[in-house]
Design a protein around this motif. Structure first.
Motif, PDB file in Angstrom:
ATOM      1  N   ASP A 391      97.741 -13.018 -80.682  1.00  0.00           N
ATOM      2  CA  ASP A 391      97.648 -14.442 -80.992  1.00  0.00           C
ATOM      3  C   ASP A 391      96.988 -15.249 -79.879  1.00  0.00           C
ATOM      4  OD1 ASP A 391      98.528 -14.836 -83.657  1.00  0.00           O
ATOM      5  OD2 ASP A 391     100.586 -14.466 -83.059  1.00  0.00           O
ATOM      6  N   PRO A 392      97.416 -15.112 -78.603  1.00  0.00           N
ATOM      7  CA  PRO A 392      96.751 -15.914 -77.570  1.00  0.00           C
ATOM      8  C   PRO A 392      95.306 -15.508 -77.284  1.00  0.00           C
ATOM      9  CG  PRO A 392      98.411 -14.451 -76.598  1.00  0.00           C
ATOM     10  CD  PRO A 392      98.598 -14.402 -78.080  1.00  0.00           C
ATOM     11  N   ILE A 393      94.997 -14.219 -77.322  1.00  0.00           N
ATOM     12  CA  ILE A 393      93.638 -13.762 -77.029  1.00  0.00           C
ATOM     13  C   ILE A 393      92.751 -13.812 -78.264  1.00  0.00           C
ATOM     14  CG2 ILE A 393      92.242 -11.782 -76.275  1.00  0.00           C
ATOM     15  CD1 ILE A 393      94.495 -10.980 -74.432  1.00  0.00           C
ATOM     16  N   GLY A 394      93.301 -13.465 -79.421  1.00  0.00           N
ATOM     17  CA  GLY A 394      92.529 -13.466 -80.655  1.00  0.00           C
ATOM     18  C   GLY A 394      92.171 -12.064 -81.106  1.00  0.00           C
ATOM     19  N   ARG A 395      92.050 -11.895 -82.433  1.00  0.00           N
ATOM     20  CA  ARG A 395      91.779 -10.558 -82.985  1.00  0.00           C
ATOM     21  C   ARG A 395      90.412 -10.034 -82.553  1.00  0.00           C
ATOM     22  NH1 ARG A 395      95.562 -13.965 -84.941  1.00  0.00           N
ATOM     23  NH2 ARG A 395      96.271 -13.691 -87.078  1.00  0.00           N
ATOM     24  N   ARG A 396      89.384 -10.873 -82.665  1.00  0.00           N
ATOM     25  CA  ARG A 396      88.025 -10.437 -82.360  1.00  0.00           C
ATOM     26  C   ARG A 396      87.903  -9.994 -80.898  1.00  0.00           C
ATOM     27  NH1 ARG A 396      82.451 -11.210 -83.326  1.00  0.00           N
ATOM     28  NH2 ARG A 396      81.333 -11.956 -81.496  1.00  0.00           N
ATOM     29  N   SER A 397      88.417 -10.802 -79.996  1.00  0.00           N
ATOM     30  CA  SER A 397      88.326 -10.464 -78.568  1.00  0.00           C
ATOM     31  C   SER A 397      89.082  -9.182 -78.257  1.00  0.00           C
ATOM     32  CB  SER A 397      88.874 -11.618 -77.728  1.00  0.00           C
ATOM     33  OG  SER A 397      88.091 -12.789 -77.906  1.00  0.00           O
ATOM     34  N   MET A 398      90.254  -9.015 -78.855  1.00  0.00           N
ATOM     35  CA  MET A 398      91.027  -7.789 -78.625  1.00  0.00           C
ATOM     36  C   MET A 398      90.248  -6.554 -79.062  1.00  0.00           C
ATOM     37  SD  MET A 398      93.972  -8.174 -77.117  1.00  0.00           S
ATOM     38  CE  MET A 398      94.881  -6.702 -77.613  1.00  0.00           C
ATOM     39  N   LEU A 399      89.572  -6.653 -80.188  1.00  0.00           N
ATOM     40  CA  LEU A 399      88.782  -5.522 -80.664  1.00  0.00           C
ATOM     41  C   LEU A 399      87.619  -5.216 -79.724  1.00  0.00           C
ATOM     42  CD1 LEU A 399      88.664  -6.263 -84.509  1.00  0.00           C
ATOM     43  CD2 LEU A 399      89.941  -4.445 -83.361  1.00  0.00           C
ATOM     44  N   LEU A 400      86.907  -6.257 -79.305  1.00  0.00           N
ATOM     45  CA  LEU A 400      85.751  -6.045 -78.435  1.00  0.00           C
ATOM     46  C   LEU A 400      86.168  -5.463 -77.089  1.00  0.00           C
ATOM     47  CD1 LEU A 400      83.681  -9.285 -79.173  1.00  0.00           C
ATOM     48  CD2 LEU A 400      83.242  -6.972 -79.997  1.00  0.00           C
ATOM     49  N   TYR A 401      87.355  -5.829 -76.601  1.00  0.00           N
ATOM     50  CA  TYR A 401      87.839  -5.300 -75.326  1.00  0.00           C
ATOM     51  C   TYR A 401      88.315  -3.858 -75.430  1.00  0.00           C
ATOM     52  CZ  TYR A 401      88.009 -10.213 -73.776  1.00  0.00           C
ATOM     53  OH  TYR A 401      87.701 -11.506 -73.461  1.00  0.00           O
ATOM     54  N   THR A 402      88.929  -3.491 -76.557  1.00  0.00           N
ATOM     55  CA  THR A 402      89.641  -2.205 -76.629  1.00  0.00           C
ATOM     56  C   THR A 402      88.851  -1.067 -77.263  1.00  0.00           C
ATOM     57  OG1 THR A 402      90.697  -2.856 -78.728  1.00  0.00           O
ATOM     58  CG2 THR A 402      91.882  -3.355 -76.694  1.00  0.00           C
ATOM     59  N   ILE A 403      87.860  -1.360 -78.089  1.00  0.00           N
ATOM     60  CA  ILE A 403      87.101  -0.283 -78.727  1.00  0.00           C
ATOM     61  C   ILE A 403      86.359   0.553 -77.685  1.00  0.00           C
ATOM     62  CG2 ILE A 403      85.184   0.235 -80.294  1.00  0.00           C
ATOM     63  CD1 ILE A 403      86.090  -2.146 -82.002  1.00  0.00           C
ATOM     64  N   GLY A 435      94.018   2.471 -76.159  1.00  0.00           N
ATOM     65  CA  GLY A 435      93.007   1.513 -76.612  1.00  0.00           C
ATOM     66  C   GLY A 435      93.106   1.251 -78.100  1.00  0.00           C
ATOM     67  N   TYR A 436      93.330   2.298 -78.864  1.00  0.00           N
ATOM     68  CA  TYR A 436      93.456   2.161 -80.317  1.00  0.00           C
ATOM     69  C   TYR A 436      94.645   1.279 -80.696  1.00  0.00           C
ATOM     70  CZ  TYR A 436      94.850   3.440 -85.060  1.00  0.00           C
ATOM     71  OH  TYR A 436      95.251   3.387 -86.375  1.00  0.00           O
ATOM     72  N   ALA A 437      95.807   1.558 -80.109  1.00  0.00           N
ATOM     73  CA  ALA A 437      97.020   0.824 -80.476  1.00  0.00           C
ATOM     74  C   ALA A 437      96.932  -0.638 -80.091  1.00  0.00           C
ATOM     75  CB  ALA A 437      98.232   1.469 -79.811  1.00  0.00           C
ATOM     76  N   SER A 438      96.171  -0.969 -79.045  1.00  0.00           N
ATOM     77  CA  SER A 438      96.057  -2.356 -78.599  1.00  0.00           C
ATOM     78  C   SER A 438      95.199  -3.211 -79.534  1.00  0.00           C
ATOM     79  CB  SER A 438      95.460  -2.400 -77.188  1.00  0.00           C
ATOM     80  OG  SER A 438      96.271  -1.680 -76.282  1.00  0.00           O
ATOM     81  N   GLY A 439      94.369  -2.587 -80.327  1.00  0.00           N
ATOM     82  CA  GLY A 439      93.484  -3.364 -81.194  1.00  0.00           C
ATOM     83  C   GLY A 439      93.339  -2.805 -82.586  1.00  0.00           C
ATOM     84  N   MET A 440      92.620  -1.698 -82.697  1.00  0.00           N
ATOM     85  CA  MET A 440      92.309  -1.147 -84.017  1.00  0.00           C
ATOM     86  C   MET A 440      93.535  -0.655 -84.768  1.00  0.00           C
ATOM     87  SD  MET A 440      89.164  -1.411 -84.961  1.00  0.00           S
ATOM     88  CE  MET A 440      89.036  -0.173 -86.265  1.00  0.00           C
ATOM     89  N   GLY A 441      94.619  -0.407 -84.072  1.00  0.00           N
ATOM     90  CA  GLY A 441      95.818   0.079 -84.748  1.00  0.00           C
ATOM     91  C   GLY A 441      96.443  -0.956 -85.661  1.00  0.00           C
ATOM     92  N   SER A 442      96.396  -2.226 -85.271  1.00  0.00           N
ATOM     93  CA  SER A 442      97.081  -3.265 -86.049  1.00  0.00           C
ATOM     94  C   SER A 442      96.141  -4.260 -86.699  1.00  0.00           C
ATOM     95  CB  SER A 442      98.058  -4.022 -85.141  1.00  0.00           C
ATOM     96  OG  SER A 442      97.381  -4.634 -84.065  1.00  0.00           O
TER      97      SER A 442
END
Length: 538
Positions: A391-403, A435-442
């Motif tokens: 929520d604070p960082i945002g879905r898009r940013s989390m994906l770009l950071y973790t992929i 990395g997967y669980a931090s972004g692409m997992g959810s």
């Protein structure tokens, strides 16, 4: 001399004027009532804790029944299911048939959730979980075991489709990312529990039967607390059940003033009615509910059954009896959700979760369930990172950071397999899974929030079906592909997909943090506006 008649007006323009006036009226009300209920602090009470935790039981069972197969394949003896030997293909069949069942379960869940409600669909799902758990535990042949895995797959598919829809529709805008991540936390928690139980029971005779049978317990608990879980208020509004929708909202916002909860109901009625205005252009504001018409006041008046002549009453179309083509913005939203879900599966995550014990057994690890459990534990722990940051960082940013972290982990694991270095393989897989669980997992599961209410259940089914079709292909072929091309090259193949995934997110995945479900539609009105939130709110 007769006065000149006013020019005929287009029905849709009249509808726009009606809604414009109503928005103006409610905006004035909003200005006099402090803050929108979605912007107030959201305290956790015992009641909403039961709601959110209870709703994620389906996710817990989803994770348990998909993760437990790793331990079962190690403990299953051929004679237990009337065989002389269990081949790799039969292991793949036992594993992947659940994914195939989940595909059909997702299809079944869509009309069921729309017709009978999200809550009833989840109850049906848990009932099937109980039946499947008993069936698998008592299986004495490969055929019966495969059928049981197919049945549990149907339940998993229903849970995968319905739970994210329900959670997205009951969560406040400010915490929706966190609430949706709770479902993923339940999934990864279920997988971790399955490994812990497998490890603790590996020396018990016929332990695989107990592993399957234990899945019935959470489902039974959900059925026992069903009365404490409200139906989705948005689904109730779509059926014209405004009084029940108000009760549901009061359960979801237990500490909020009644005035603000009532105002939230009116906004939802207005937004949901606006979705349908082009479907009923001649009489766009008529509510159809069995034999009566219901009305909701704009000026903080209670719900009542009254006549259309009352002043300041908002009457909204509640149900359309005909099928209509999907609007372009919904198509774009659905395409984004399905594509991201496809990339989630072809990254190879379930190949590791399903077969990690078998992979490490090939390297003669003393107890292959231990590194397999480490993989599941990492998946669970880093889902907590997603829970805190999405929520604070945002879905898009989390994906770009973790992929990119996923990609690095896959390349390192390729080196580990090439050098037969077990420690490097484990470290690399933990990097990848973290990395997967931090972004692409959810985050792919939260794509249901992109879809309008009248397409949300159908869209969730499509997203879920994409997951299970991709999952089936990976799980039914991974061991065979790895035997043919080698584990190291298989890791490179997965890494290529993660690179393509990052490119897709950069150009096509929009940020929607802080937006209400009704406002998200604006992101997809003219193409895909990936920077809508940043441009308008930051």
């Amino acid at each position: 001399m007769d006065s000149e008649s006013p020019p005929a007006r287009n029905g849709l323009n009249d509808v726009d004027d009606v809604y414009s006036d109503l928005y103006s009226t409610i905006s004035q009300v909003t200005a006099t009532t402090a803050n929108d209920v979605d912007q107030l602090p959201y305290p956790i009470t015992f009641r909403n804790l039961i709601i959110f935790v209870g709703a994620t039981v389906g996710g817990l069972l989803f994770g348990y029944d998909t993760g437990v197969i790793s331990g079962v394949l190690l403990m299953l003896k051929p004679q237990d299911i009337s065989l002389d030997v269990v081949t790799d293909f039969q292991k793949e069949l036992i594993t992947s048939v659940t994914c195939l069942g989940s595909f059909f379960g997702s299809i079944i869940a869509f009309p069921t959730a729309d017709k009978y409600g999200r809550k009833s669909t989840m109850a049906l799902c848990c009932t099937v979980f109980v039946v499947a758990a008993i069936w698998m535990a008592l299986s004495t042949s490969l055929t019966f075991l495969v059928i049981g895995r197919l049945i549990v797959g149907v339940a998993v598919g229903v849970a995968a489709q319905c739970v994210p829809v329900y959670l997205s529709e009951i969560s406040p805008a400010s915490t929706r990312g966190l609430v949706l991540a709770l479902n993923t936390l339940a999934i990864t928690g279920g997988q971790l529990i399955s490994y812990v139980v497998s490890l603790s029971m590996q020396n018990v005779q016929h332990s695989w039967r107990y592993l399957f049978g234990l899945a019935a317990l959470p489902a039974i608990i959900f059925l026992l607390i069903l009365d404490f879980i409200p139906e989705s208020p948005r689904w109730l509004i779509s059926k014209g059940e405004f009084a029940d929708a108000l009760d549901s909202l009061r359960a979801i916002y237990p500490t909020a003033p009644l005035q603000l909860v009532s105002l939230k109901l009116k906004w939802l009625i207005l937004d949901i009615g606006k979705l349908r205005k082009y479907q009923d252009a001649e009489d766009p504001l008529l509510v159809r509910t069995h034999s009566t018409s219901r009305y909701i006041g704009v000026n903080d008046e209670p719900l009542s059954e009254s006549s259309p002549s009352q002043d300041n009453n908002l009457v909204v179309s509640a149900e359309s009896r005909t099928r209509h083509k999907m609007e372009p913005r919904a198509k774009r939203a659905l395409l984004v959700g399905c594509t991201l879900m496809f990339f989630q599966q072809v990254s190879g995550i379930n190949a590791f979760l399903y077969y990690s014990a078998i992979i490490f057994a090939q390297f003669e690890v003393k107890n292959p369930l231990v590194p397999a459990m480490a993989v599941a534990a990492t998946n669970f722990v880093f889902t907590l990172v997603a829970l805190k940051c999405v929520d604070p960082i945002g879905r898009r940013s989390m994906l770009l950071y973790t992929i990119w972290i996923m990609t690095i982990g896959l390349f390192l694991s390729s080196v580990g397999f090439d050098k037969n270095n077990t420690k490097l393989i484990l470290v690399a897989l933990l990097i990848f899974v973290g990395g997967y669980a931090s972004g692409m997992g959810s985050i792919p599961w939260s794509s249901v929030e992109f879809l309008p209410l009248n397409r949300r259940s159908f869209g969730a089914a499509c997203i879920s079906c994409t997951n299970w079709l991709s999952n089936t292909v990976v799980s039914v072929s991974y061991l065979s592909i790895a035997n043919v091309m080698g584990m190291d090259r298989a890791m490179i193949m997965f890494a290529v997909f993660t690179i393509l995934n990052w490119i897709f997110v950069y150009y096509y995945y929009p940020e929607v943090k802080g937006l209400t479900l009704e406002e998200i539609g604006k992101v997809f009105e003219n193409g895909i506006d990936v920077s809508y939130v940043y441009r308008n709110y930051h």
